[in-house]
Design an enzyme around this catalytic site. Structure first.
Site, short mmCIF file in Angstrom:
data_model
loop_
_atom_site.label_atom_id
_atom_site.label_comp_id
_atom_site.label_asym_id
_atom_site.label_seq_id
_atom_site.Cartn_x
_atom_site.Cartn_y
_atom_site.Cartn_z
N ARG A 139 -27.97 70.80 122.74
CA ARG A 139 -28.35 70.13 121.49
C ARG A 139 -29.52 69.21 121.83
O ARG A 139 -29.33 68.14 122.40
CB ARG A 139 -27.15 69.33 121.00
CG ARG A 139 -27.27 68.78 119.60
CD ARG A 139 -26.18 67.77 119.35
NE ARG A 139 -26.52 66.51 119.96
CZ ARG A 139 -25.62 65.61 120.39
NH1 ARG A 139 -24.35 65.84 120.29
NH2 ARG A 139 -26.02 64.47 120.94
N HIS B 189 -26.69 64.25 117.48
CA HIS B 189 -25.53 64.92 116.87
C HIS B 189 -25.78 65.07 115.37
O HIS B 189 -25.67 66.14 114.82
CB HIS B 189 -24.27 64.13 117.14
CG HIS B 189 -23.09 64.59 116.36
ND1 HIS B 189 -22.49 65.81 116.59
CD2 HIS B 189 -22.42 64.04 115.32
CE1 HIS B 189 -21.48 65.97 115.73
NE2 HIS B 189 -21.43 64.91 114.95
N TYR C 5 -26.46 57.36 125.20
CA TYR C 5 -25.47 57.93 126.12
C TYR C 5 -26.01 59.04 127.00
O TYR C 5 -25.29 59.57 127.82
CB TYR C 5 -24.24 58.43 125.34
CG TYR C 5 -24.55 59.36 124.18
CD1 TYR C 5 -24.86 60.69 124.41
CD2 TYR C 5 -24.54 58.90 122.88
CE1 TYR C 5 -25.14 61.55 123.35
CE2 TYR C 5 -24.83 59.74 121.81
CZ TYR C 5 -25.11 61.05 122.06
OH TYR C 5 -25.40 61.89 121.02
#
Lengths: 439, 518
Positions: free
Chosen positions: A326, A330, A339
């Protein structure tokens, strides 16, 4: 000067080696020698680059790949272990097929980019980007036949596109003005499911219905059907998904569980979600399973063709783990820089599915620059059309919620509708914005 | 016909209500295209770049950098060509404004259904969107706002036009008995925040510089000389907060607005013999200026206060002969492997600190007050305090214990460059374990640094200067620096702090010690 002999404590010398971050240890055959690794032979300092903490998880043995990240074909010798049926499907792909998939991938990426911009301009409430997963989606989606049925999660914009859904129809639900947006039956493409993993059960149930219709294993390609459920790595930890595996396996339902392992379940990396490659889970359920380089559209297409044929023939469900990435957030509400590191994103940018296919097309003379430019032009037109369409979207009256409560007219719903209309009419005028300066 | 489009701050997360304007990427007069980045904003969740929805020319930046604005507040004005179909929902607003006399209600309703910009569901706007119910309104006329509401309920006595204090409504619909009988609630954006407070607060906070949706200056009340002044100063009257009676913009209002927009310059006031800083709003007597606290400044302040008043700080000092370090730096600069990266004494100091922490891992820890536990970190995320145009930021090199000197040099270069460009992301500043503040670059000998919250040690690296030093029994000119280590005495005692600092000094005095400890 240093007369006092220091107690050299050997046990503290070596920190945790960075190689520990290699998922599942084995970094078997570096089939796709990355440009960085190719340069690495010269100086000792560069050798550390080969041990960057972002190894390619597709280099774990058993992962099917036909086109390496830099766009060249994987050597014949390394394909010996690949399922012959999969190899046959890969060999069958023509230049025409590859060009069509390339075009779809570019269009979907541009659409995705535009939708993300529209969210940033306040035109959409939320947008889940599919950037980076185009090969996994287009490759698998284009293996489907018209009578197959797809249960997507919410990021399968590429699959929607190859199922003939007008990409613009994906927008209303993310603008908060529709519950769905397209006809699932007409396209064999179900509505997006926002609850993680629940649709794998729906897909299994649908597949069991196909069994009961007798549309499995007849040998008639016009009749046999299969179902594909798309979900992510995070969903594999859900109870629903595991239940679906059990059901599908025990009744040999014609369903393909297509897991796009994009490495991140929002902020949780795959490495903290599982101790074995997800593909290994299939064996425990008695489900045939493939692990494929999800950024190699040739491999994804070939594996999905075989998986679908397996399901349609009545041989039972198949699990496909498509290893992809990805590249975006998100959703637009998420900030991946909190993160994960730039270096990781950079490592995956070098495995970009579209760049890879473009290089292959040019290297093998399957596409001209003119073709590529034409596709880019089409993509720009699509983006403009999407923008215009999105801005012109209007909010439907609240009473549409009564329209689809039941397939046919229903007296109780009619009564509730009448009450609501009267209630709404008791307010002065339409429910309009009272923030005058917003416009 | 060109149109003025206003870009309202969208909700880029789910349910965010406000954001800080961090950096404008465009200036007035710039030509912009669809999806060009226009501004960087910072929300509670992330730094986000906003793309432009239109092709056109930037006419106005409605909010200043550093300001916190509510979702839905117009932040930018772009002049677009009138391209049918391309302009989208907001064109409706411009058209309605231009046609002047049309019923407000009609244009209101039109926008509602013609895809006006969504401005963040879940924000303060939503609940106030409802009109009062008929059968409730009549009785309750307590506040001015509900007074208006009550009169709405009656069979339309045209209550808005009965309120002459609202300049916009008065200007736009001069005939009180407009036959169209506009739905009376929500007059379009009072230009002045003053009289109709009830309505103004229904929109967004008073912080907005501009609260009128109209696209020309016609509705702003000001005397001709003041208009001329505003024009001469390049001030859009719509952006001026009026203070005169009845919402009139005064000469002082225009001048103070002009001062707000001034860039950071040095100015001299009467009686001063040297220039002073003059950004912000100048006080009446010309002796003070006030600027809003920007996000980074505010965060720095909060972090420093939290750290200084929770962790008892102790600082230990050490003066070290770093001549060998300077020689090493010079050699590395010649080294082929370090050819394309900047090698500085800071790099060696960073490595020395890492080695020292590896020898005393207990210092890589933090105090968990809530759970009454000490958290030992089995990694080193090495923070570097960086002075940037946006203020002090402390990004850190992740897993600095696990990378080579060359990789550390690269990481420091990227980190400082990113910080200097003001593009440091929140994730790059989180989860630090120890920090170096390189006060030496400012020529300072040393200091008593304050801990970065959540960390238990911070090293101040002082200026390296040539000084007389006793070396092998003789006084020689040597490169000497001062090191200072502050630590959190809740979990680090003097002995541990002293040992760590001593080890850092030993590596800097003799970098070959790194081979022994590395």
């Amino acid at each position: 000067m240093e007369t006092d002999v220091e107690q050299v404590d050997a046990s503290t010398v070596d920190p945790v080696p960075p190689a520990d971050t290699t998922p599942f240890g084995t970094s078997a055959t570096p089939s796709g020698t990355t440009p960085a690794a190719a340069d690495a032979t010269s100086t000792p300092a560069d050798q550390s680059d080969t041990a960057v903490p972002w190894p390619d998880p597709c280099e774990v043995a058993g992962t099917i790949r036909f086109v390496a990240p830099e766009g060249s074909r994987v050597p014949e010798a390394m394909l010996a272990v690949v399922d012959p049926a999969v190899r046959a499907e890969a060999d069958r792909l023509t230049g025409e097929d590859l060009r069509a998939m390339y075009r779809d991938m570019v269009l979907v990426r541009e659409f995705d980019r535009e939708a993300t911009s529209l969210q940033r301009q306040g035109e959409l409430g939320l947008w889940p980007e599919c950037r980076g997963q185009e090969a996994a989606q287009i490759g698998s989606g284009s293996a489907l036949r018209p009578r197959d049925h797809v249960f997507p999660s919410y990021r399968e914009h590429g699959v929607a596109h190859v199922r003939g859904v007008d990409l613009r129809e994906l927008l209303p639900i993310f603008r908060g003005i529709a519950q769905g947006g397209w006809d699932p039956v007409a396209h064999g493409f179900h509505l997006y499911t926002l609850v993680i993993g629940s649709h794998t059960l729906h897909a299994t149930g649908y597949a069991m219905g196909i069994q009961r219709d007798g549309d499995v294993g007849t040998g008639d390609p016009e009749r046999d059907r299969a179902v594909v459920a798309y979900f992510g790595d995070g969903a594999t930890a859900q109870g629903d998904v595991n239940e679906a595996f059990v059901f599908a396996s025990t009744v040999s339902a014609p369903v393909v569980f297509f897991c796009q392992n994009n490495q991140w379940a929002i902020s949780a990396p795959t490495t903290v979600q599982t101790t074995v490659p997800l593909v290994d889970r299939g064996a425990g359920f008695g489900i045939r399973a493939f692990r494929v380089d999800g950024n190699d559209v040739v491999a994804v297409r070939a594996v999905t063709e075989v998986a679908l044929e397996h399901a349609r023939s009545g041989a039972g469900p198949v699990l496909v783990e498509a290893v992809t990435y990805r590249m975006g957030a998100h959703t637009t509400s998420d900030d991946p820089t909190r993160y994960r590191e730039r270096a990781e994103e950079e490592a995956w940018r070098r495995r970009d599915p579209i760049d890879r296919l473009r290089t292959l097309l040019l290297a093998e003379g399957l596409a001209t620059q003119e073709f590529l430019d034409g596709v880019d032009g089409e993509a720009r037109e699509l983006a403009a059309a999407v923008r215009t369409y999105c801005r012109a979207l209007t909010k439907p009256p609240a009473t549409v919620m009564f329209d689809h409560a039941y397939a046919a007219a229903h007296p109780l719903v009619a009564e509730e509708r009448a009450w609501y209309e009267e209630y709404a009419a008791s307010f002065d005028g339409p429910v309009a914005s009272s923030s005058p300066s917003a416009h | 016909m060109p149109q003025l489009q206003r870009f309202a701050l969208p909700d880029v997360g789910e349910g965010l209500t406000e954001a800080d304007i961090v950096t404008w990427r465009v200036a007035v007069g710039d030509t912009v295209a669809v999806n060009d980045v226009i501004v960087e904003i910072e929300t509670a969740k992330s730094l986000v770049e906003l793309p432009c929805p239109w092709d056109g020319v930037v006419r106005e930046l409605l909010v200043a950098e550093g300001q916190t604005v509510d979702v839905g507040t117009p932040i930018l004005v772009v002049e677009t060509e009138d391209a049918p179909g391309a302009a989208g929902g907001d064109a409706g607003a411009g058209a309605a404004g231009a046609s002047g006399g049309t019923s407000d209600g009609a244009s209101d309703g039109e926008q509602e259904t013609s895809g006006g910009v969504l401005v963040g569901y879940g924000t303060a706007h939503a609940p106030t969107a409802r009109r009062p119910r008929r059968h409730e309104g009549a009785g309750s006329a307590a506040s001015p706002a509900s007074g208006a509401a009550a009169s709405v309920a009656a069979p339309r006595p045209a209550p808005v036009t009965a309120r002459p204090a609202v300049p916009v409504a008065a200007a736009q619909a001069p005939a009180p008995a407009a036959p169209a009988a506009p739905p009376p609630a929500a007059p379009p954006a009072p230009a002045a925040p003053a009289p109709s407070a009830g309505f103004a607060s229904a929109g967004h906070g008073p912080s907005a510089l501009v609260s009128t949706p109209t696209s020309s200056g016609l509705h702003v009340l000001a005397k001709p000389p003041v208009r001329k002044l505003a024009k001469d100063l390049g001030i859009d009257l719509e952006t001026v907060t009026p203070s005169g009676p009845g919402g009139i913009v005064t000469r002082d209002d225009v001048i103070s607005r002009a001062r707000q927009g001034e860039a950071r310059t040095l100015a001299t006031y009467p009686g001063d013999d040297s220039p002073w800083l003059a950004d912000g709003v100048v006080s009446a007597d010309g002796r003070q200026t006030r600027v809003p606290v920007k996000s980074v400044r505010r965060r720095t302040a909060e972090a420093m206060v939290a750290s200084a008043f929770t962790a008892p700080h102790v600082t230990v000092f050490h003066t070290a002969d770093v001549t060998h370090t300077m020689k090493l730096v010079a050699r590395l600069r010649e080294d082929r492997e370090f050819a394309d990266v900047r090698v500085t004494p800071l790099l060696i100091a960073a490595k020395a600190l890492i080695l020292a922490i590896r020898r005393h891992p207990e210092i890589s820890a933090s105090w968990d007050e809530e759970r009454q536990e000490i958290v030992y970190k089995h990694y080193i995320n090495l923070g570097i305090a960086a002075a940037t145009p946006r203020g002090l930021v402390v990004p850190n090199v992740k897993n600095a214990h696990a990378i080579t000197l060359r990789e550390l040099a690269d990481a420091l270069a990227v980190l400082t460059r990113t910080a200097r460009e003001g593009r440091t992301q929140p994730g790059e500043m989180s989860d630090g374990t120890v920090t170096i503040t390189n006060v030496g670059v400012f020529g300072i000998d040393t200091g008593t640094p304050i801990l970065n919250p959540g960390e238990s040690a911070i090293l101040a690296f002082g200026a390296i200067t040539q000084q007389p030093w006793v070396h092998h029994g003789k006084v020689k000119p040597r490169w000497v620096t001062q090191l200072a280590l502050s630590f959190d005495h809740r979990l680090v005692d003097g002995e541990l702090g002293a040992r760590v600092l001593s080890d850092v000094a030993r590596v800097l005095e003799d970098p070959s010690r790194g081979l022994v400890w590395g």
